[in-house]
Enzyme design. Structure first.
Site, PDB file in Angstrom:
ATOM      1  N   ASN A  13      -1.203  -7.951  59.734  1.00  0.00           N
ATOM      2  CA  ASN A  13      -0.817  -8.396  58.383  1.00  0.00           C
ATOM      3  C   ASN A  13       0.703  -8.487  58.338  1.00  0.00           C
ATOM      4  O   ASN A  13       1.384  -7.468  58.276  1.00  0.00           O
ATOM      5  CB  ASN A  13      -1.338  -7.388  57.352  1.00  0.00           C
ATOM      6  CG  ASN A  13      -0.826  -7.684  55.953  1.00  0.00           C
ATOM      7  OD1 ASN A  13      -0.370  -8.789  55.676  1.00  0.00           O
ATOM      8  ND2 ASN A  13      -0.894  -6.690  55.084  1.00  0.00           N
ATOM      9  N   TRP A  14       1.208  -9.715  58.376  1.00  0.00           N
ATOM     10  CA  TRP A  14       2.672  -9.898  58.432  1.00  0.00           C
ATOM     11  C   TRP A  14       3.333  -9.708  57.067  1.00  0.00           C
ATOM     12  O   TRP A  14       4.550  -9.715  56.975  1.00  0.00           O
ATOM     13  CB  TRP A  14       3.002 -11.294  58.959  1.00  0.00           C
ATOM     14  CG  TRP A  14       2.619 -11.532  60.390  1.00  0.00           C
ATOM     15  CD1 TRP A  14       1.836 -10.748  61.192  1.00  0.00           C
ATOM     16  CD2 TRP A  14       3.019 -12.649  61.189  1.00  0.00           C
ATOM     17  NE1 TRP A  14       1.714 -11.315  62.443  1.00  0.00           N
ATOM     18  CE2 TRP A  14       2.433 -12.483  62.462  1.00  0.00           C
ATOM     19  CE3 TRP A  14       3.796 -13.768  60.943  1.00  0.00           C
ATOM     20  CZ2 TRP A  14       2.603 -13.398  63.492  1.00  0.00           C
ATOM     21  CZ3 TRP A  14       3.972 -14.689  61.973  1.00  0.00           C
ATOM     22  CH2 TRP A  14       3.390 -14.503  63.240  1.00  0.00           C
ATOM     23  N   LYS A  15       2.531  -9.617  56.030  1.00  0.00           N
ATOM     24  CA  LYS A  15       3.063  -9.483  54.658  1.00  0.00           C
ATOM     25  C   LYS A  15       4.052 -10.622  54.384  1.00  0.00           C
ATOM     26  O   LYS A  15       3.886 -11.709  54.901  1.00  0.00           O
ATOM     27  CB  LYS A  15       3.700  -8.105  54.455  1.00  0.00           C
ATOM     28  CG  LYS A  15       2.795  -6.973  54.949  1.00  0.00           C
ATOM     29  CD  LYS A  15       3.228  -5.626  54.465  1.00  0.00           C
ATOM     30  CE  LYS A  15       2.418  -4.557  55.176  1.00  0.00           C
ATOM     31  NZ  LYS A  15       2.397  -3.295  54.485  1.00  0.00           N
TER      32      LYS A  15
ATOM     33  N   HIS B 211      -5.719  -5.991  49.271  1.00  0.00           N
ATOM     34  CA  HIS B 211      -4.734  -5.096  49.896  1.00  0.00           C
ATOM     35  C   HIS B 211      -4.092  -4.233  48.814  1.00  0.00           C
ATOM     36  O   HIS B 211      -3.887  -4.692  47.690  1.00  0.00           O
ATOM     37  CB  HIS B 211      -3.669  -5.938  50.623  1.00  0.00           C
ATOM     38  CG  HIS B 211      -2.776  -5.111  51.489  1.00  0.00           C
ATOM     39  ND1 HIS B 211      -1.730  -4.371  50.968  1.00  0.00           N
ATOM     40  CD2 HIS B 211      -2.783  -4.876  52.817  1.00  0.00           C
ATOM     41  CE1 HIS B 211      -1.140  -3.728  51.957  1.00  0.00           C
ATOM     42  NE2 HIS B 211      -1.753  -4.019  53.091  1.00  0.00           N
TER      43      HIS B 211
ATOM     44  N   GLU C 139      -1.165  -3.407  48.240  1.00  0.00           N
ATOM     45  CA  GLU C 139       0.050  -3.983  47.630  1.00  0.00           C
ATOM     46  C   GLU C 139      -0.324  -4.999  46.548  1.00  0.00           C
ATOM     47  O   GLU C 139       0.367  -5.132  45.549  1.00  0.00           O
ATOM     48  CB  GLU C 139       0.940  -4.606  48.719  1.00  0.00           C
ATOM     49  CG  GLU C 139       1.619  -3.511  49.542  1.00  0.00           C
ATOM     50  CD  GLU C 139       1.932  -3.884  50.983  1.00  0.00           C
ATOM     51  OE1 GLU C 139       1.929  -5.081  51.309  1.00  0.00           O
ATOM     52  OE2 GLU C 139       2.154  -2.954  51.785  1.00  0.00           O
TER      53      GLU C 139
ATOM     54  N   GLU D 269      -7.557   1.869  54.176  1.00  0.00           N
ATOM     55  CA  GLU D 269      -6.110   2.018  54.238  1.00  0.00           C
ATOM     56  C   GLU D 269      -5.655   2.996  53.154  1.00  0.00           C
ATOM     57  O   GLU D 269      -5.427   2.582  52.002  1.00  0.00           O
ATOM     58  CB  GLU D 269      -5.434   0.667  54.001  1.00  0.00           C
ATOM     59  CG  GLU D 269      -5.808  -0.395  55.011  1.00  0.00           C
ATOM     60  CD  GLU D 269      -4.710  -1.431  55.157  1.00  0.00           C
ATOM     61  OE1 GLU D 269      -4.261  -1.624  56.297  1.00  0.00           O
ATOM     62  OE2 GLU D 269      -4.280  -2.014  54.154  1.00  0.00           O
TER      63      GLU D 269
ATOM     64  N   GLY E 268       2.936   1.718  55.566  1.00  0.00           N
ATOM     65  CA  GLY E 268       4.379   1.478  55.629  1.00  0.00           C
ATOM     66  C   GLY E 268       5.223   2.738  55.520  1.00  0.00           C
ATOM     67  O   GLY E 268       6.436   2.660  55.332  1.00  0.00           O
TER      68      GLY E 268
ATOM     69  N   SER F  48       0.253   2.655  59.079  1.00  0.00           N
ATOM     70  CA  SER F  48       1.211   3.143  60.078  1.00  0.00           C
ATOM     71  C   SER F  48       0.618   3.250  61.487  1.00  0.00           C
ATOM     72  O   SER F  48       0.952   4.181  62.230  1.00  0.00           O
ATOM     73  CB  SER F  48       1.826   4.479  59.629  1.00  0.00           C
ATOM     74  OG  SER F  48       2.539   4.308  58.412  1.00  0.00           O
TER      75      SER F  48
ATOM     76  N   GLY G 154       0.235  -3.467  59.869  1.00  0.00           N
ATOM     77  CA  GLY G 154       1.313  -4.108  59.130  1.00  0.00           C
ATOM     78  C   GLY G 154       2.574  -4.197  59.976  1.00  0.00           C
ATOM     79  O   GLY G 154       2.707  -5.079  60.830  1.00  0.00           O
TER      80      GLY G 154
HETATM   81  C1  PEP Z   1      -0.918  -2.970  56.006  1.00  0.00           C
HETATM   82  O1  PEP Z   1      -0.072  -3.686  55.519  1.00  0.00           O
HETATM   83  O2  PEP Z   1      -2.114  -3.239  55.831  1.00  0.00           O
HETATM   84  C2  PEP Z   1      -0.502  -1.803  56.777  1.00  0.00           C
HETATM   85  C3  PEP Z   1      -1.418  -0.992  57.235  1.00  0.00           C
HETATM   86  O3  PEP Z   1       0.845  -1.636  56.949  1.00  0.00           O
HETATM   87  P1  PEP Z   1       1.548  -0.612  58.011  1.00  0.00           P
HETATM   88  O4  PEP Z   1       0.829  -0.776  59.325  1.00  0.00           O
HETATM   89  O5  PEP Z   1       2.970  -1.086  58.075  1.00  0.00           O
HETATM   90  O6  PEP Z   1       1.394   0.750  57.460  1.00  0.00           O
END
Ligand code: PEP
Length: 252
Positions: free
Chosen positions: A9-11, A94, A96, A166, A172, A213, A234
């Site tokens: 997931n590049w966001k 998600h 976010e 998640e 993050g 993470s 992410g």
């Molecule tokens: C995500 O955006 O779904 C995610 C898990 O981010 P990260 O790996 O940066 O925690």
């Protein structure tokens, strides 16, 4: 046997030029690991150019969000048919989007139905906040997100779903859940909720990812767990070597 799946997931990162450079860097490594389903989810603007780069590979493409309506006066939104032109997957709900853009279990549910009826594979995100976790509400929150988010999905469509657990406090933050704790949420909360919605054999076929993470350094801790079928990644999906190493870890 559930095929492992790793989705990046590049966001809201990477212009088209930067996205092309990242894919060019990771593509050779990604293509060496065929036992793992590999998916890239760049921002909308990069979907078309990246889909062209992925032609002839087995790497899938996913969008990070989608509206549920087929078309119409929804300024700024993107429809399932528009996504389907380039993608096979779509991330839905998600944290976010839930936190910053008001997504609810009900909008997640509409999007899940829209994805399935447009032959897109939804990657449905669930997970509790730190506050909910500390209040001992993880089971209640996660079970509700699964049950309401997947309400009225027909059993014959259910095995196409992918769930990503998640925990919001792990996204993050560099503070991943332990493999054991994440596995327990999948085993004791998510898979039983899926069995309640569908039935046990169907629930056993649905892939459940961990996200939060994940890095090349901790990936094996998650993929060694019996219930964890891969990861939604992410930050580490923006680093070519790191992401390839996470994919390779899922193949072991
Ligand atoms: C995500 O955006 O779904 C995610 C898990 O981010 P990260 O790996 O940066 O925690």
């Amino acid at each position: 046997m559930r095929t492992p799946l790793i989705a990046g997931n590049w966001k809201m990162n990477k212009t088209v030029e930067q996205a092309r450079a990242l894919v060019a860097e990771m593509l050779p490594g990604l293509q060496t690991v065929s036992a793992v389903e590999r998916v890239l989810c760049p921002p909308f603007t990069a979907l078309m150019p990246i889909s062209a780069m992925l032609v002839g590979t087995e790497i899938g493409l996913g969008a990070q969000n989608m509206h549920w309506e087929a078309q119409g006066a929804f300024t700024g939104e993107v429809s399932p048919a528009m996504i389907k032109e380039f993608c096979q997957y779509v991330i839905i709900g998600h944290s976010e989007r839930r936190t910053y853009f008001g997504e609810t279990d009900q909008t997640v549910n509409k999007k899940v139905h829209a994805a399935l009826s447009n032959q897109l594979i939804p990657i449905v995100c669930v997970g509790e906040t730190l506050e909910e976790n500390e209040a001992g509400r993880t089971a209640e929150v996660v079970a509700r997100q699964v049950c309401d988010g997947l309400k009225d999905v027909p059993k014959d469509q259910a095995t196409k779903l992918v769930i990503a657990y998640e925990p919001v406090w792990a996204i993050g933050t560099g503070r991943a859940a332990s493999g054991e704790v994440a596995n327990r949420v999948l085993a004791e909360i998510i898979r039983p909720a899926l069995a309640g919605l569908f039935d046990t054999p169907t629930a056993q076929q649905i892939r459940i990812l961990y996200g939060g993470s994940v890095t090349a350094g901790n990936a094996q801790e998650f993929f060694g767990q019996p219930e964890i079928d891969g990861a939604l990644v992410g930050g580490a999906s923006l680093k070519a070597a790191e992401f390839v190493n996470i994919v390779a870890a899922a193949a072991k």
